[in-house]
Design a protein around this motif. Structure first.
Motif, PDB file in Angstrom:
ATOM      1  N   SER A 196      16.327 -18.613  -3.269  1.00 28.81           N
ATOM      2  CA  SER A 196      15.510 -18.802  -4.465  1.00 28.81           C
ATOM      3  C   SER A 196      14.495 -17.676  -4.614  1.00 28.81           C
ATOM      4  O   SER A 196      14.258 -17.172  -5.721  1.00 28.81           O
ATOM      5  CB  SER A 196      14.790 -20.156  -4.406  1.00 28.81           C
ATOM      6  OG  SER A 196      15.708 -21.220  -4.446  1.00 28.81           O
ATOM      7  N   ALA A 197      13.876 -17.269  -3.499  1.00 24.20           N
ATOM      8  CA  ALA A 197      12.901 -16.183  -3.547  1.00 24.20           C
ATOM      9  C   ALA A 197      13.567 -14.871  -3.961  1.00 24.20           C
ATOM     10  O   ALA A 197      12.999 -14.080  -4.728  1.00 24.20           O
ATOM     11  CB  ALA A 197      12.218 -16.028  -2.187  1.00 24.20           C
ATOM     12  N   VAL A 198      14.774 -14.641  -3.456  1.00 23.92           N
ATOM     13  CA  VAL A 198      15.515 -13.437  -3.826  1.00 23.92           C
ATOM     14  C   VAL A 198      15.854 -13.453  -5.314  1.00 23.92           C
ATOM     15  O   VAL A 198      15.684 -12.451  -6.026  1.00 23.92           O
ATOM     16  CB  VAL A 198      16.789 -13.301  -2.969  1.00 23.92           C
ATOM     17  CG1 VAL A 198      17.704 -12.217  -3.530  1.00 23.92           C
ATOM     18  CG2 VAL A 198      16.421 -12.993  -1.525  1.00 23.92           C
ATOM     19  N   ASN A 242       0.822  -1.215   0.000  1.00 26.28           N
ATOM     20  CA  ASN A 242       0.000   0.000   0.000  1.00 26.28           C
ATOM     21  C   ASN A 242       0.852   1.260   0.000  1.00 26.28           C
ATOM     22  O   ASN A 242       0.404   2.329  -0.433  1.00 26.28           O
ATOM     23  CB  ASN A 242      -0.925   0.012   1.215  1.00 26.28           C
ATOM     24  CG  ASN A 242      -2.025  -1.024   1.117  1.00 26.28           C
ATOM     25  OD1 ASN A 242      -2.337  -1.513   0.031  1.00 26.28           O
ATOM     26  ND2 ASN A 242      -2.610  -1.385   2.254  1.00 26.28           N
ATOM     27  N   ALA A 243       2.087   1.132   0.479  1.00 30.03           N
ATOM     28  CA  ALA A 243       3.006   2.270   0.504  1.00 30.03           C
ATOM     29  C   ALA A 243       3.770   2.425  -0.817  1.00 30.03           C
ATOM     30  O   ALA A 243       4.630   3.297  -0.934  1.00 30.03           O
ATOM     31  CB  ALA A 243       3.994   2.117   1.651  1.00 30.03           C
ATOM     32  N   GLY A 244       3.458   1.569  -1.789  1.00 23.47           N
ATOM     33  CA  GLY A 244       4.095   1.685  -3.100  1.00 23.47           C
ATOM     34  C   GLY A 244       5.252   0.739  -3.333  1.00 23.47           C
ATOM     35  O   GLY A 244       5.933   0.835  -4.367  1.00 23.47           O
ATOM     36  N   LEU A 245       5.485  -0.176  -2.405  1.00 29.02           N
ATOM     37  CA  LEU A 245       6.555  -1.152  -2.557  1.00 29.02           C
ATOM     38  C   LEU A 245       5.989  -2.459  -3.107  1.00 29.02           C
ATOM     39  O   LEU A 245       4.848  -2.819  -2.828  1.00 29.02           O
ATOM     40  CB  LEU A 245       7.225  -1.427  -1.206  1.00 29.02           C
ATOM     41  CG  LEU A 245       7.811  -0.214  -0.494  1.00 29.02           C
ATOM     42  CD1 LEU A 245       8.168  -0.570   0.942  1.00 29.02           C
ATOM     43  CD2 LEU A 245       9.046   0.284  -1.227  1.00 29.02           C
ATOM     44  N   LEU A 246       6.786  -3.172  -3.871  1.00 35.00           N
ATOM     45  CA  LEU A 246       6.387  -4.498  -4.327  1.00 35.00           C
ATOM     46  C   LEU A 246       6.806  -5.503  -3.264  1.00 35.00           C
ATOM     47  O   LEU A 246       7.973  -5.540  -2.871  1.00 35.00           O
ATOM     48  CB  LEU A 246       7.047  -4.829  -5.675  1.00 35.00           C
ATOM     49  CG  LEU A 246       6.649  -6.149  -6.339  1.00 35.00           C
ATOM     50  CD1 LEU A 246       6.713  -6.023  -7.845  1.00 35.00           C
ATOM     51  CD2 LEU A 246       7.533  -7.303  -5.879  1.00 35.00           C
ATOM     52  N   ALA A 247       5.864  -6.306  -2.782  1.00 40.53           N
ATOM     53  CA  ALA A 247       6.149  -7.260  -1.718  1.00 40.53           C
ATOM     54  C   ALA A 247       5.933  -8.681  -2.225  1.00 40.53           C
ATOM     55  O   ALA A 247       4.863  -9.008  -2.738  1.00 40.53           O
ATOM     56  CB  ALA A 247       5.247  -6.993  -0.511  1.00 40.53           C
ATOM     57  N   VAL A 248       6.932  -9.504  -2.094  1.00 41.13           N
ATOM     58  CA  VAL A 248       6.864 -10.911  -2.485  1.00 41.13           C
ATOM     59  C   VAL A 248       6.890 -11.759  -1.214  1.00 41.13           C
ATOM     60  O   VAL A 248       7.796 -11.629  -0.394  1.00 41.13           O
ATOM     61  CB  VAL A 248       8.055 -11.297  -3.397  1.00 41.13           C
ATOM     62  CG1 VAL A 248       8.039 -12.788  -3.690  1.00 41.13           C
ATOM     63  CG2 VAL A 248       8.012 -10.496  -4.690  1.00 41.13           C
ATOM     64  N   VAL A 249       5.893 -12.623  -1.047  1.00 41.25           N
ATOM     65  CA  VAL A 249       5.842 -13.519   0.111  1.00 41.25           C
ATOM     66  C   VAL A 249       5.898 -14.958  -0.382  1.00 41.25           C
ATOM     67  O   VAL A 249       5.513 -15.256  -1.510  1.00 41.25           O
ATOM     68  CB  VAL A 249       4.574 -13.287   0.953  1.00 41.25           C
ATOM     69  CG1 VAL A 249       4.546 -11.874   1.514  1.00 41.25           C
ATOM     70  CG2 VAL A 249       3.327 -13.546   0.125  1.00 41.25           C
ATOM     71  N   PHE A 250       6.395 -15.848   0.466  1.00 41.54           N
ATOM     72  CA  PHE A 250       6.492 -17.252   0.065  1.00 41.54           C
ATOM     73  C   PHE A 250       6.380 -18.155   1.282  1.00 41.54           C
ATOM     74  O   PHE A 250       6.665 -17.743   2.408  1.00 41.54           O
ATOM     75  CB  PHE A 250       7.808 -17.517  -0.682  1.00 41.54           C
ATOM     76  CG  PHE A 250       9.045 -17.393   0.175  1.00 41.54           C
ATOM     77  CD1 PHE A 250       9.622 -18.509   0.750  1.00 41.54           C
ATOM     78  CD2 PHE A 250       9.637 -16.140   0.402  1.00 41.54           C
ATOM     79  CE1 PHE A 250      10.764 -18.396   1.546  1.00 41.54           C
ATOM     80  CE2 PHE A 250      10.775 -16.019   1.185  1.00 41.54           C
ATOM     81  CZ  PHE A 250      11.340 -17.153   1.760  1.00 41.54           C
TER      82      PHE A 250
END
Length: 245
Positions: A42-44, A7-15
């Protein structure tokens, strides 16, 4: 946390780690430290490969056990731009010292049994991840059971159990020793009354990191995830991320 960062404009990837949640991997409920670190890498790598991501502006975020993983991964990846380690397990020896001796002895026997079964290819011996004081569980502080329940939605299929063998490996997992190699800005969020991951180990990690800083919250381990404490923590973390990214 991820929703608020987005919501603050950052892309967030969760796994989810393998063996857990929506990810594959057998047996289920297995916490394998090396595999979890591989999953982090791997996520990075996946995130950096995305066309909508600047690979030079990537941050790591982890909490509790993953808070230690964040330090270990950032120490080996000089391209990480920032990292947040929340109520982290940075020294398992310190955390284990808080476990009652009788509980530790019973857990050790179960862990040895689980290890033997693993070598025979048999299903794991599972122990509760959290339970009330005096029970045989990995976490038995007074706030552990109610703290976990407060985080679970009504339709959650979360299982309160973990393969016992990890308890044999915990004493050798001490991410605090890698903190001096974390070159990016590192925010360590510490709960002053944490009985799961004692504040002393988090402080040590922050002091060792060349660009470490600390935010303190006068609550226990689980309180940072809900209510006003969550609002304060996520606000502090959002400011940290937007500043450094």
């Amino acid at each position: 946390f991820a929703e608020r960062f987005a919501n603050a404009g950052l892309l967030a990837v969760v796994f989810d780690y393998r063996h857990w949640g929506a990810s594959e991997g057998e047996p289920r409920q297995l916490l394998d430290i090396n595999r979890q670190l591989e999953d982090w890498r791997s996520a990075v790598a996946y995130t950096r490969s995305r066309e909508d991501v600047d690979p030079e502006r990537l941050a790591l975020w982890g909490t509790s056990f993953s808070g230690g993983h964040v330090i270990a991964v950032a120490a080996d990846d000089s391209q990480v731009a920032a990292a947040i380690s929340q109520v982290p397990n940075t020294d398992s020896l310190v955390s284990l010292a808080a476990v009652p001796v009788s509980t530790a002895a019973r857990l050790t026997l179960l862990a040895l049994r689980d290890e033997a079964r693993a070598r025979l290819g048999r299903p794991p011996v599972l122990v509760p991840l959290q339970g009330p004081p005096g029970s045989v569980a990995a976490m038995t502080s007074p706030d552990a059971e109610p703290g976990y329940r407060a985080l679970l939605p009504a339709d959650s299929n979360w299982r309160n159990e973990i393969a016992a063998r990890v308890l044999l490996r915990l004493p050798f997992y001490r991410p605090v020793r890698a903190a001096s190699r974390v070159r990016c800005p590192l925010l360590v969020c510490v709960c002053d009354y944490d009985q799961i991951t004692p504040p002393s180990q988090a402080w040590r990690a922050a002091r060792r990191a060349p660009r470490g800083e600390v935010k303190r919250y006068p609550v226990g381990h689980f309180s940072i995830y809900t209510g006003e404490n969550f609002e304060q923590a996520v606000s502090d973390q959002t400011r940290f991320l937007t500043h450094h990214l």
